[in-house]
Scaffold this active site. Structure first.
Site, PDB file in Angstrom:
ATOM      1  N   PRO A 112      34.059  35.315  41.929  1.00 50.14           N
ATOM      2  CG  PRO A 112      35.446  36.292  43.933  1.00 50.14           C
ATOM      3  CD  PRO A 112      35.354  34.788  43.034  1.00 50.14           C
ATOM      4  N   GLY A 114      36.747  39.998  39.131  1.00 49.93           N
ATOM      5  CA  GLY A 114      38.254  40.754  39.862  1.00 49.93           C
ATOM      6  C   GLY A 114      38.470  41.403  40.889  1.00 49.93           C
ATOM      7  CB  ALA A 115      38.082  39.202  44.034  1.00 51.12           C
ATOM      8  N   GLY A 116      40.402  38.858  41.560  1.00 50.46           N
ATOM      9  CA  GLY A 116      42.227  37.720  41.754  1.00 50.46           C
ATOM     10  C   GLY A 116      41.748  36.753  41.353  1.00 50.46           C
ATOM     11  CG  LEU A 117      39.420  34.200  43.371  1.00 49.21           C
ATOM     12  CD1 LEU A 117      38.895  33.344  44.027  1.00 49.21           C
ATOM     13  CD2 LEU A 117      41.503  33.325  43.464  1.00 49.21           C
ATOM     14  N   GLY A 118      40.364  35.211  39.231  1.00 48.15           N
ATOM     15  CA  GLY A 118      40.683  34.669  37.146  1.00 48.15           C
ATOM     16  C   GLY A 118      39.360  34.633  36.422  1.00 48.15           C
ATOM     17  CB  SER A 119      35.668  35.876  37.360  1.00 47.38           C
ATOM     18  OG  SER A 119      36.428  37.599  36.996  1.00 47.38           O
ATOM     19  CB  ALA A 121      41.015  34.198  32.880  1.00 46.75           C
ATOM     20  CG  ASP A 164      44.259  35.374  34.615  1.00 43.27           C
ATOM     21  OD1 ASP A 164      45.358  35.744  35.291  1.00 43.27           O
ATOM     22  OD2 ASP A 164      43.408  36.382  35.536  1.00 43.27           O
TER      23      ASP A 164
END
Ligand code: PMV
Length: 327
Positions: A112, A114-119, A121, A164
């Site tokens: 997802p 911008g949810a903190g999972l490094g999309s 990067a 990231d």
């Protein structure tokens, strides 16, 4: 036509504090972004993206990067995603010394936005690898990580750490402290992730922490204490002590919350995980909304998250040792 992929990540420890020179430990997870680059005869860039979110809607985007796509996702997020693609392609053109190279780029992502999972990067890392290979150039993993960092740094106007991009390029668990980035040993970690369907504004959240730090000495101490948690966490990781890792994650979340970067939905998911018996839980990434990460080898946390108001998705993710690679 060349396709490359790269993993997303969770922060086991240390987001925000890493901006002030403390160490952080991000871990790559088994959710990836794939980028396909096909050389064009002209020098234009055309981007097609789909599956930009976990809940399965499709973003059909086609056209020049300066035209707005007609989609049901925040235009800001789409613009941001396109900015990252632009920056990745610029890095690839520079690396291959072909400033005029045009591409058709296709992005598919399970991460997802911008949810903190490094999309971002993952897209930048995979994009640089796909586009340089398409131009007949092979970069080392370190070079990809470095160019991806420069691309993020440019798009985020200087508000980026190397965490990231290095983690997405190398895979596995990594330790980042300033310019010093290295892979570290880690046991298999039973990650469970909760996603509230939202996204935080990284720039605003980072500047909120900066202001608190400038205003209150105890906020600066809080940031330093996060660094202490990370150092303790590294020892627990080396020993494979999951119980201790969980305790430290809980502590890290409390301090992030004190620094003002949690949210009601993130706190709810963190507490749902703890109540379900997780070893520990914390928000991951910039915060403000997005994802939490918990450690639980049983099904309990995943099930509890599914029934937690405000949680849109609860899912398990493995630590992924595979960094950037040709798909
Ligand atoms: O939300 P993410 O995955 O972009 O992570 C941001 C992490 C911060 O430490 C807040 C900023 C950074 O660049 O390290």
């Amino acid at each position: 036509m060349t396709t490359a992929s790269a993993p997303g990540k969770v922060y086991l420890f240390g987001e925000h504090a890493v901006v002030y020179g403390e160490p952080a430990v991000p871990c790559a997870i088994s959710r990836r972004a794939w980028v396909t680059a096909e050389r064009r005869a002209d020098s234009r860039l055309r981007v097609h993206a789909e599956d930009l979110s976990l809940d399965g809607f499709t973003v059909e985007y086609s056209g020049e990067t300066d035209t707005a796509p007609d989609v049901d996702v925040s235009p800001g997020l789409i613009r941001a995603a396109m900015g990252y693609v632009d920056a990745a392609v610029s890095q690839a053109r520079e690396a291959a010394d072909t400033p005029e190279a045009g591409f058709d780029i296709t992005i598919e992502s399970e991460i997802p936005l911008g949810a903190g999972l490094g999309s971002s990067a993952a897209v930048v890392v995979a994009g640089i690898e796909a586009a340089t290979r398409e131009l007949g150039v092979e970069l080392s993993t370190e070079e990809i990580a470095d160019r991806a960092y420069r691309a993020e740094h440019e798009v985020q106007e200087g508000q980026a750490s190397r965490a990231d991009t290095f983690c997405s390029a190398t895979g596995g668990a990594v330790r980042v402290e300033g310019e010093d980035c290295r892979a570290i040993e880690s046991p298999d970690l039973p990650f469970v992730i909760g996603f509230d369907g939202g996204a935080g504004n990284t720039g605003e959240l980072v500047s909120g922490v900066r202001k608190l730090r400038e205003r209150y000495p105890f906020a600066a101490d809080t940031v330093e204490t996060v660094g202490d948690i990370v150092r303790q966490g590294e020892r627990a990781l080396a020993e494979g002590d999951i119980e201790e890792l969980g305790t430290l994650m809980d502590f890290n979340h409390g301090l992030l919350s004190a620094l003002g970067v949690s949210s009601r939905s993130l706190d709810r998911m963190v507490w749902a995980a703890r109540d379900a018996g997780a070893h520990g839980a914390k928000l991951t990434g910039a915060g403000g909304g997005g994802c939490i990460v918990a450690l639980d080898e049983t099904e309990e946390t995943e099930t509890a998250l599914r029934f937690t108001p405000g949680c849109e998705e609860g899912f398990r993710a493995e630590l992924d040792d595979e960094g950037v690679c040709l798909a």
